[in-house]
Design an enzyme around this catalytic site. Structure first.
Site, short mmCIF file in Angstrom:
data_model
loop_
_atom_site.label_atom_id
_atom_site.label_comp_id
_atom_site.label_asym_id
_atom_site.label_seq_id
_atom_site.Cartn_x
_atom_site.Cartn_y
_atom_site.Cartn_z
N GLY A 135 -1.42 -2.70 2.76
CA GLY A 135 -1.31 -1.84 1.58
C GLY A 135 0.11 -1.74 1.06
O GLY A 135 0.56 -0.67 0.66
N ALA A 136 0.81 -2.87 1.04
CA ALA A 136 2.25 -2.85 0.71
C ALA A 136 2.54 -3.12 -0.76
O ALA A 136 3.70 -3.24 -1.14
CB ALA A 136 2.97 -3.89 1.56
N SER A 137 1.51 -3.19 -1.59
CA SER A 137 1.76 -3.49 -3.00
C SER A 137 2.33 -2.29 -3.75
O SER A 137 2.94 -2.45 -4.82
CB SER A 137 0.48 -3.97 -3.68
OG SER A 137 -0.50 -2.95 -3.69
N GLY B 104 16.64 -9.95 1.29
CA GLY B 104 16.47 -10.98 2.31
C GLY B 104 15.53 -12.08 1.86
O GLY B 104 15.06 -12.11 0.72
N ASN C 189 -1.06 0.86 7.19
CA ASN C 189 -0.84 1.82 6.12
C ASN C 189 -1.98 1.89 5.11
O ASN C 189 -2.25 2.95 4.56
CB ASN C 189 0.46 1.45 5.38
CG ASN C 189 0.58 2.14 4.05
OD1 ASN C 189 0.85 3.34 3.97
ND2 ASN C 189 0.36 1.40 2.96
N TYR D 2 -12.51 11.38 4.56
CA TYR D 2 -11.09 11.04 4.67
C TYR D 2 -10.48 11.77 5.87
O TYR D 2 -9.80 11.14 6.69
CB TYR D 2 -10.36 11.44 3.38
CG TYR D 2 -8.89 11.11 3.40
CD1 TYR D 2 -8.45 9.83 3.11
CD2 TYR D 2 -7.93 12.09 3.68
CE1 TYR D 2 -7.09 9.52 3.11
CE2 TYR D 2 -6.58 11.79 3.68
CZ TYR D 2 -6.17 10.50 3.39
OH TYR D 2 -4.83 10.20 3.40
N LYS E 113 -9.10 9.86 9.31
CA LYS E 113 -7.71 9.96 9.76
C LYS E 113 -7.63 10.58 11.16
O LYS E 113 -6.74 10.21 11.95
CB LYS E 113 -6.90 10.78 8.76
CG LYS E 113 -6.71 10.09 7.41
CD LYS E 113 -5.97 8.77 7.53
CE LYS E 113 -5.61 8.18 6.18
NZ LYS E 113 -4.86 6.92 6.27
#
Length: 247
Positions: A7-9, A47, A83, A152, A156
């Site tokens: 979920g890094a977008s 980097g 994530n 939800y 979690k």
């Protein structure tokens, strides 16, 4: 060092990817559908050597493919940041049985089963090398409850238990596992609530007078991934601005 961030977008995942890259970590930027946002994240990372990887983590075969391809590209994955997640309202008294079942299936697949698949693959790979860390992004809802989105909160809570169980199992093998549990965070996903008609109500829950930023949550996640002592393994770290205090 190589990290897979799901979920890094955008949101917290993007902030984690930025901060890991700034520390010299090579990042696999996972996304599901939003290729444009993922490309933006990739281009902005400091980097070299970072890569994109698409997968639907609710599909077991896709999660396996993601891990296999990320590992092959990087040689090994030293850090897994679980994530990616899903939030969907379904008030118990206003939701039909059919919709209730569908929301639970979607939410548990995204928030628990998918992360469990990746965590299992990471556990097996990392234990073989005697090093590695797994960090999950949970929620205060696991403790406080989510009256309008019980799936939800339950997912979690399961995510916490999963990663704490792995922490105990993997500690003898040199692998540490930790969880970060934020409250409301000012992200695109949360924008309808933190910037909408309920914004004042949410702010009133927070003694700081505001919700957390994605960068603040990311700082804690990156600390767990890179700097936390091994004795923190199994910890669930609250990052909710004292909006919910548990004992």
């Amino acid at each position: 060092m190589n990290a897979l961030v799901t979920g890094a977008s955008r949101g917290i995942g993007r902030a984690i990817a930025f901060q890991l890259a700034a520390r010299g970590v090579r990042v696999v930027v996972h996304y599901h559908r939003n290729r444009i946002a993922a490309d933006e994240t990739l281009r902005a990372l400091s980097g070299k050597g970072h890569v994109l990887a698409s997968a639907d983590l609710t599909v077991e075969a896709d999660a396996h493919r993601l891990w296999r391809e990320a590992s092959a590209t990087c040689g090994s994955i030293d850090l897994l940041i679980n994530n990616a997640g899903h939030y969907e309202k379904h008030p118990p008294l206003e939701t039909s049985p059919e919709a209730w079942r569908e929301v639970w299936q979607r939410t548990l697949s995204a928030n628990l089963t998918g992360p469990a698949t990746l965590a299992h693959l990471a556990a097996q790979a990392m234990s073989g090398t005697g090093r590695g860390r797994i960090v999950a992004i949970s929620s205060r809802g696991a403790f406080r409850g989510e009256p309008s989105a019980p799936a939800y909160g339950a997912s979690k809570a399961g995510l916490n238990a999963l990663h704490q169980s792995l922490a105990a199992a993997l500690a003898p093998h040199g692998v540490q596992v930790m969880v970060v549990a934020p409250g409301w965070v000012d992200t695109d996903m949360a924008s309808p609530w933190v910037r909408g008609p309920q914004a004042a109500v949410l702010r009133d829950q927070h003694p700081l007078g505001r919700v957390a930023t994605a960068e603040e949550v990311a700082r804690v996640a990156v600390f767990c991934a890179l700097d936390a002592p091994a004795t923190m393994t199994g910890a669930v770290v609250d990052v909710n601005g004292a909006s919910y205090l548990r004992t």
